[in-house]
Design an enzyme around this catalytic site. Structure first.
Site, PDB file in Angstrom:
ATOM      1  N   ASP A  55      38.887 -26.979 -61.925  1.00 12.97           N
ATOM      2  CA  ASP A  55      39.868 -27.168 -62.990  1.00 12.97           C
ATOM      3  C   ASP A  55      41.277 -27.336 -62.433  1.00 12.97           C
ATOM      4  O   ASP A  55      42.103 -28.042 -63.015  1.00 12.97           O
ATOM      5  CB  ASP A  55      39.826 -25.983 -63.956  1.00 12.97           C
ATOM      6  CG  ASP A  55      38.654 -26.074 -64.930  1.00 12.97           C
ATOM      7  OD1 ASP A  55      38.031 -27.156 -65.015  1.00 12.97           O
ATOM      8  OD2 ASP A  55      38.366 -25.070 -65.608  1.00 12.97           O
ATOM      9  N   GLY A  56      41.570 -26.671 -61.312  1.00 12.59           N
ATOM     10  CA  GLY A  56      42.890 -26.832 -60.703  1.00 12.59           C
ATOM     11  C   GLY A  56      43.149 -28.266 -60.266  1.00 12.59           C
ATOM     12  O   GLY A  56      44.262 -28.781 -60.402  1.00 12.59           O
ATOM     13  N   GLU A 130      48.379 -23.737 -70.266  1.00 13.83           N
ATOM     14  CA  GLU A 130      49.291 -22.698 -70.715  1.00 13.83           C
ATOM     15  C   GLU A 130      50.594 -22.694 -69.935  1.00 13.83           C
ATOM     16  O   GLU A 130      50.657 -23.180 -68.799  1.00 13.83           O
ATOM     17  CB  GLU A 130      48.654 -21.311 -70.626  1.00 13.83           C
ATOM     18  CG  GLU A 130      48.586 -20.716 -69.229  1.00 13.83           C
ATOM     19  CD  GLU A 130      47.418 -21.205 -68.403  1.00 13.83           C
ATOM     20  OE1 GLU A 130      47.636 -21.566 -67.221  1.00 13.83           O
ATOM     21  OE2 GLU A 130      46.284 -21.249 -68.914  1.00 13.83           O
ATOM     22  N   THR A 170      40.517 -20.962 -73.208  1.00 16.98           N
ATOM     23  CA  THR A 170      39.410 -20.441 -72.397  1.00 16.98           C
ATOM     24  C   THR A 170      39.840 -20.167 -70.959  1.00 16.98           C
ATOM     25  O   THR A 170      38.999 -19.860 -70.114  1.00 16.98           O
ATOM     26  CB  THR A 170      38.234 -21.433 -72.391  1.00 16.98           C
ATOM     27  OG1 THR A 170      38.707 -22.731 -72.021  1.00 16.98           O
ATOM     28  CG2 THR A 170      37.590 -21.510 -73.772  1.00 16.98           C
TER      29      THR A 170
END
Length: 280
Positions: A55-56, A130, A170
């Protein structure tokens, strides 16, 4: 007309780099150019950004795809891979689906952040997952007041306050005990972490609302997707709103979000019928 995709890969893993070389050869055999420069030029005009990593790595690719309005498709080589669409074993099938243009596109809301410092300077940022307002390395806690749509709600000392999107619900928000929000819901979530107060519940607001935070004491810093840093010294005001520019995610299958939750978190499910079978 020639076809071109951009490639973003985790730079430090031999298995990722090996897969990147393999898919590059396969795409070129199909007459599809692969541009691995990881620049705005490589994203502009590409039909897709293929990401090989976790995901990074996808969040790194989002910096290119957001500006160029190019969808991102992730192959998960990380731990959770909530933003990814396929696993390494699926690579041959993924190449074929991309060759045949068999993907759909989800538009994911982002969050725009504006920091107004006591000296009058203003700095802006954005995030797909976020923006986390954290104490700096020299502070024990930060004292903040939070508000929604210009109205103050509460004041407390806290370690971190997370502003997240539904996509990011999530991620850090989930680890902090915040709610899971379905990705097609346009919402902003405010989640305090380790706050010293009675009213520290997460808040979920609509896309037209403004989340606001005043840093009352100690210095804070804001990490946007854990990648872009904005300093917010004591006296700063932080505002978070729906982002002006979404991020596009390419999808290959029709698995609903509930299915992703079960798969990624390995949730225990029992008693539900198998899809496609009759109910007795």
């Amino acid at each position: 007309m020639s076809r071109r995709i951009a490639l973003v890969a985790h730079p430090d893993r031999p298995d990722v780099l090996g897969s990147a070389r393999l898919v590059t050869e396969q795409f070129e055999h199909c007459g599809i150019e692969v541009d691995a420069r990881e620049s705005e030029d490589s994203a502009n005009g590409a039909e897709l950004i293929l990401v090989i990593g976790g995901d990074g790595t996808i969040l790194r690719a989002a910096e290119l795809g957001r500006v160029a309005r190019v969808p991102i498709l992730g192959i998960n080589y990380g731990h959770m891979g909530f933003l990814s669409e396929a696993d390494p074993d699926d690579l041959p099938e993924v190449v074929g689906q991309i060759r045949d243009k068999q993907w759909t596109v989800d538009s994911r809301m982002t969050i725009d952040v504006e920091v107004t410092r006591p000296d009058g300077s203003i700095e802006r940022g954005w995030a797909l997952n976020e923006a986390s307002v954290e104490k700096d390395e020299h502070a024990r806690m930060i004292e903040v007041s939070i508000g929604v749509d210009g109205r103050e709600l509460s004041n407390f000392q806290v370690d971190t306050v997370v502003f997240s999107t539904a996509t990011g619900s999530t991620a850090y928000n989930f680890s902090a005990g915040g709610p899971i929000v379905w990705p097609d819901v346009e919402a902003l979530v405010l989640t305090p972490i380790a706050a010293h107060a009675l009213f520290t519940r997460p808040l979920v607001v609509g896309p037209n609302s403004t989340l606001e935070l005043h840093v009352q004491s100690e210095n804070a810093r804001i990490w946007c997707d854990g990648r872009r840093l904005i300093n917010a010294p004591a006296g700063s005001t932080i505002r978070a709103i729906k982002g002006a520019h979404p991020v596009l995610l390419a999808r290959l299958g029709q698995t609903p979000f509930s299915g992703r939750l079960v798969q990624k978190f390995r949730l225990p499910v029992k008693g539900w019928r198998v899809p496609g079978t009759a109910v007795s």
